[in-house]
Design a protein around this motif. Structure first.
Motif, PDB file in Angstrom:
ATOM      1  N   GLY A 153      32.450  55.963  57.529  1.00 35.45           N
ATOM      2  CA  GLY A 153      31.824  54.707  57.143  1.00 35.45           C
ATOM      3  C   GLY A 153      31.761  54.486  55.648  1.00 35.45           C
ATOM      4  N   GLU A 154      32.340  55.391  54.869  1.00 40.87           N
ATOM      5  CA  GLU A 154      32.230  55.276  53.418  1.00 40.87           C
ATOM      6  C   GLU A 154      32.988  54.050  52.920  1.00 40.87           C
ATOM      7  OE1 GLU A 154      30.336  56.578  51.203  1.00 40.87           O
ATOM      8  OE2 GLU A 154      31.300  55.090  49.941  1.00 40.87           O
ATOM      9  N   THR A 155      32.306  53.236  52.112  1.00 37.44           N
ATOM     10  CA  THR A 155      32.903  51.980  51.677  1.00 37.44           C
ATOM     11  C   THR A 155      33.332  52.010  50.222  1.00 37.44           C
ATOM     12  OG1 THR A 155      31.297  50.930  53.105  1.00 37.44           O
ATOM     13  CG2 THR A 155      32.554  49.515  51.646  1.00 37.44           C
ATOM     14  N   MET A 156      32.354  52.169  49.327  1.00 38.06           N
ATOM     15  CA  MET A 156      32.619  51.884  47.923  1.00 38.06           C
ATOM     16  C   MET A 156      33.577  52.885  47.309  1.00 38.06           C
ATOM     17  SD  MET A 156      31.005  49.364  48.283  1.00 38.06           S
ATOM     18  CE  MET A 156      31.493  48.509  46.807  1.00 38.06           C
ATOM     19  N   ALA A 157      33.425  54.161  47.651  1.00 36.67           N
ATOM     20  CA  ALA A 157      34.297  55.164  47.047  1.00 36.67           C
ATOM     21  C   ALA A 157      35.752  54.880  47.406  1.00 36.67           C
ATOM     22  CB  ALA A 157      33.896  56.555  47.522  1.00 36.67           C
ATOM     23  N   VAL A 158      35.984  54.494  48.669  1.00 40.01           N
ATOM     24  CA  VAL A 158      37.352  54.197  49.091  1.00 40.01           C
ATOM     25  C   VAL A 158      37.831  52.909  48.425  1.00 40.01           C
ATOM     26  CG1 VAL A 158      38.852  53.885  51.061  1.00 40.01           C
ATOM     27  CG2 VAL A 158      36.838  55.289  51.281  1.00 40.01           C
TER      28      VAL A 158
END
Lengths: 334, 352
Positions: free
Chosen positions: A255-260
Motif C-alpha cells: 500500500g505504500e504510495t509516496m515513496a513509490v
C-alpha cells in the motif's frame, strides 16, 4: 463474515468474577451505566460501520467506472480515462505492485531476521538496547521522507549496482539495463525493503525475546554452538512470529504510495527487465494520476484502489490468523 | 563432544577440541581487508563499496576455512553465521544512517526562523525564500481535528472491548480493528473522496482529518486496550465492592490508573498520522497560501509540501523539501520521545 474462524480466540481480558460477568452481560441497571455502555458499544459499532462503509462506497464508485470501461478491467495495458470511450485496466499495476513487494520481501526479511537475531543474541548487551530504540524510532519516519531520500540520494547511488548487474547478469534478461536514471522496479523494491526493515525487525525481535530460556539452555547444555541454538530452538519457536511480521511488512509495502510515486518513473508497460524504468503500482498510479483526473477518472482510480484494499485485507487477515493461532499454542505469553 | 576426525591425531586425548585464539577474528579481518584492497587496486575497481564487499566475502571465507581447520565444521559454521549477522546489521545501518544524515545535513541549509514563519504565497518554485508556515498550520489543524475525532472513539472502543466486550460483537470489533490497522492510507483517502464526489465537494482540510482519523482509530484502540488490560483487577473489584457503579469505576479508577499509557498511545498514533501524505494529497489538495480555516478551501500540509516541492524539480525547491522533511521528522521524533518518556515515567504506577 468469516470472522469466527479467524478471530476464534477471545481477547485475553482480565477474568472478572462470575457475578460481575453476569451483571455486565445482562446490562446495567443504573442510567449512568446504561449511557456509558451505550457510548462505548456505540463506538465499537461505529468502527464496524466505517469498515462496511469503506467497502460499500469504494465498490459503488468502482462499479460506476468499470461499467463504462471499454477494455477488460483486469487485463488491459492502458489507463485512458479522459477519452471517450474510456479504456483502462489494472494489469500493469497489479504486476508492478506484486513484483516490487516481492523484491522488498526478498531483501528485507532475511536482513530483518538477522538484525533481530543480532539484537537478541549477538550484540553486546549495552549496545542492543539503544539500537533497538533507534530502530523503533526509524519505523516512525514518514514515507514521504523515505521517498525524498530515495529519489535524491538512493537513485544516483544505484548506478554502480545497476551497471554491475547488467555486466554480469544482463544475459538473463531480468537484469538488462539500457542506462538512464535508476528509477525502476528494482529501485522501488530496494527502497520499500529499507522502509519495512524496521517494522519486521521490531516484531521479530519481540518474538525472539520470548523464546523460553530453558529451550536455549537445554541446547547449550548438549554442546550446541550458538548457531545451532538459534536453528534448533529460536527459529522454530519464532517462525510464525516472523511470518506474521513479514506479512505486516508486506501489507505496508503493497500500500505504500509516496515513496513509490517519488522514485519510480512510471509508464503503462510490463518490462521484462527489473532495471528498466517504468511500470507502476496501484497506490503510485492513484497519487500521480489524481490531479489531472476528471470525475470519471477519479472513479476509475477508486476502482483500482478497491483492488488494493481487497489485496491488503487478505494479506493482513492472513497475518492476524497466524498470530492468533500462535497465541493458542504458546499459552505462556498470550 | 568428540573432536572432529580431520585432526583427530593431534588432539584425540583431550576432552576439548582445538580453539581459535581470541585475536584470530581480528587477524582474519585485517588480512582480508588488506587482500580485498589489494585485489581491488589490482583490478582497478574504483568504488569503495566493492572493496568493502570483496573484503567481507574474503573474511567470511577465511573464517570458515581457518575455523574448520583448527576447530571443527560446526564451529566454523557458527563463526560464519556470526559474521553474516554482523554484515547484515552493518548493511542495514548504511541506508538508515544515510537517511538521517542527509536529512539533517541538507535540511539545515535553509531552515531558520524566516522559513518557519512564512508561506509560499508570492514565491515561485524556482526562487529561493518562502517557507512552511502555511504547511505547519495545515498539518496542526488537520491532525488536531483527526485526534479530536479518533481519540474518544478509540478509547471508548477499547473500554468496550476490555470492560464490557463479550460475545460475537466484541470478537468482530477486535478482528476488524486488526484489519483496519492494515488499511493503506491511500485507500482511506479514496473512501472519503468517494463521499466527496457524491456530494460534489471541493477539497478542504477537514476531509483530510476524517481520513487521518480512520487511520488513527485502530492504533488508539490497540494501545489503549493493552493499557487497560494492565490495570489490576483488584482495583476494579475494590471499587465495585464499595458499591460504586461500574461506569464511575471505569472513569474514576481504571482510566486514571492507565492514563499515562493511554496518552502515550495517542501521542504515538498522532506521530504516525502526522507524516501521512496520500490522503492529504487526495482530499486537501495543497495550497501556497495561508488558509487557517480547515472547513473551507484547499489547505497545505507538511508532508504534502515536501511532495510538491520535490515534484517541482527545482534546486531551491529541493532545499525547501529537505528543510520541511527535517521539520517533520523533528516534530515526529519529539512526539515519540515525549511519549516514550511519559510511558517510562508513568510505568511503575501500572503495577508490576
Amino acid at each position: 463474515m468469516d470472522t469466527t474462524q479467524i478471530a476464534d480466540a477471545p481477547p485475553p481480558t482480565p477474568q472478572p468474577s462470575a457475578g460481575e460477568q453476569k451483571r455486565a452481560a445482562r446490562g446495567a441497571t443504573r442510567p449512568g451505566d446504561r449511557i456509558f455502555l451505550g457510548l462505548s458499544r456505540g463506538s465499537g459499532i461505529l468502527l464496524l460501520v466505517i469498515m462496511a462503509a469503506i467497502a460499500g462506497f469504494l465498490t459503488y464508485r468502482a462499479v460506476l467506472a468499470i461499467s463504462k470501461d471499454e477494455g477488460n478491467f483486469l487485463t488491459t495495458f492502458e489507463w485512458n480515462t479522459g477519452v471517450n470511450p474510456p479504456v483502462f485496466g489494472i494489469a500493469v499495476l497489479a504486476y508492478g505492485t506484486i513484483v516490487s513487494s516481492i523484491i522488498a520481501m526478498v531483501i528485507a526479511v532475511p536482513v530483518a531476521v538477522a538484525i533481530a537475531l543480532f539484537l537478541t543474541h549477538y550484540a553486546p548487551r549495552r549496545l542492543s538496547g539503544p539500537i533497538a530504540y533507534v530502530i523503533d524510532l526509524l519505523a516512525a519516519v514518514p514515507s514521504i521522507v523515505y521517498g525524498l531520500w530515495g529519489a535524491l540520494i538512493l537513485v544516483p547511488n544505484l548506478n554502480g549496482l545497476f551497471g554491475w548487474l547488467n555486466d554480469y547478469l544482463g544475459w538473463t534478461g531480468i537484469f538488462d539495463w539500457q542506462g538512464g536514471a535508476a528509477r525502476s522496479m528494482l529501485t522501488v523494491g530496494i527502497l520499500l525493503a529499507i522502509m519495512i526493515l524496521p517494522i519486521i525487525t521490531n516484531v521479530s525481535r519481540e518474538v525472539f525475546r520470548q523464546v523460553p530460556q530453558m529451550h536455549e539452555e537445554a541446547a547449550l547444555a548438549l554442546g550446541a554452538t550458538r548457531w545451532e541454538v538459534i536453528r534448533m530452538s529460536v527459529l522454530p519457536f519464532g517462525r510464525s512470529g516472523v511470518i506474521s511480521a513479514s506479512m505486516l511488512g508486506l501489507g505496508r509495502a503493497l500500500g505504500e504510495t509516496m515513496a513509490v510515486a517519488t522514485v519510480l518513473s512510471p509508464d503503462f508497460l510490463i518490462h521484462a527487465s527489473l532495471l528498466d524504468p517504468g511500470g507502476g503500482t496501484f497506490a503510485q498510479n492513484i497519487a500521480s494520476k489524481f490531479s489531472e483526473a476528471t470525475e470519471f477518472g477519479r472513479d476509475a482510480l477508486i476502482a483500482s484502489g478497491l483492488v488494493l484494499f481487497v489485496i491488503t485485507l487478505l494479506v493482513n487477515g492472513a497475518a492476524r490468523a497466524i498470530i492468533a493461532r500462535r497465541k493458542e499454542y504458546s499459552g505462556a505469553n498470550a | 563432544m568428540s573432536t572432529a576426525p580431520s585432526h583427530a591425531g593431534k588432539r584425540s586425548s583431550t576432552l576439548q577440541g582445538g580453539r581459535l585464539p581470541k585475536w584470530a577474528p581480528y587477524a582474519i579481518a585485517a588480512g582480508s581487508l588488506a587482500l580485498g584492497i589489494g585485489i581491488s587496486a589490482a583490478a582497478g575497481l574504483s568504488s569503495s563499496i566493492q572493496w568493502a564487499l570483496i573484503a567481507a566475502i574474503l573474511y567470511i571465507l577465511g573464517t570458515y576455512v581457518v575455523a574448520a581447520k583448527v576447530e571443527n565444521r560446526r564451529q566454523a559454521k557458527d563463526r560464519v553465521v556470526t559474521s553474516l549477522v554482523w554484515v547484515a546489521f552493518l548493511l542495514a545501518v548504511v541506508p538508515l544512517a544515510s537517511l538521517v544524515w542527509s536529512t539533517v545535513q541538507r535540511g539545515t541549509k535553509v531552515l531558520d526562523g524566516y522559513f518557519l514563519s512564512h508561506s509560499m504565497g508570492v514565491v515561485a518554485d524556482s526562487e529561493t525564500g518562502g517557507g512552511i508556515y502555511h504547511a505547519i498550520l495545515g498539518t496542526l489543524e488537520q491532525v488536531g481535528l483527526a485526534t479530536l475525532i479518533a481519540a474518544p472513539i478509540g478509547v471508548l472502543t477499547a473500554i468496550y472491548l476490555v470492560e464490557y466486550g463479550r460475545g460475537s460483537l466484541a470478537r468482530a470489533v477486535t478482528f476488524f480493528v486488526d484489519v483496519m490497522t492494515g488499511i493503506p492510507s491511500i485507500v482511506a483517502g479514496l473512501f472519503i473522496l468517494s463521499i466527496m464526489l457524491m456530494f460534489e465537494m471541493e477539497p478542504f482540510g477537514f476531509a483530510g482529518s476524517l481520513a487521518l482519523a480512520i487511520l488513527m482509530m485502530p492504533v488508539v484502540v490497540r494501545s489503549t486496550e493493552e493499557m487497560l488490560k494492565l490495570v489490576p483487577n483488584e482495583l476494579r473489584e475494590a471499587s465495585l465492592a464499595l458499591g460504586v457503579p461500574k461506569w464511575r469505576t471505569i472513569l474514576k479508577v481504571v482510566l486514571p490508573t492507565s492514563l499515562g499509557g493511554i496518552t502515550t498511545g495517542i501521542m504515538l498514533s498522532i506521530a504516525r498520522i502526522a507524516g501521512e501524505t496520500a490522503p492529504v494529497l487526495l482530499l486537501v489538495f495543497g495550497s501556497k497560501f495561508i488558509n487557517s480555516n480547515p472547513f473551507e478551501g484547499a489547505q497545505a500540509s507538511l508532508p504534502l509540501y515536501i511532495y510538491q516541492q520535490y515534484g517541482s524539480g527545482e534546486a531551491a525547491a529541493y532545499d525547501r523539501a529537505w528543510a520541511a522533511s527535517l521539520t517533520l521528522i523533528a516534530f515526529i521524533m519529539i512526539l515519540n520521545l515525549v511519549a516514550r518518556g511519559l510511558a517510562r515515567w508513568k510505568a511503575p504506577k501500572t503495577g508490576r
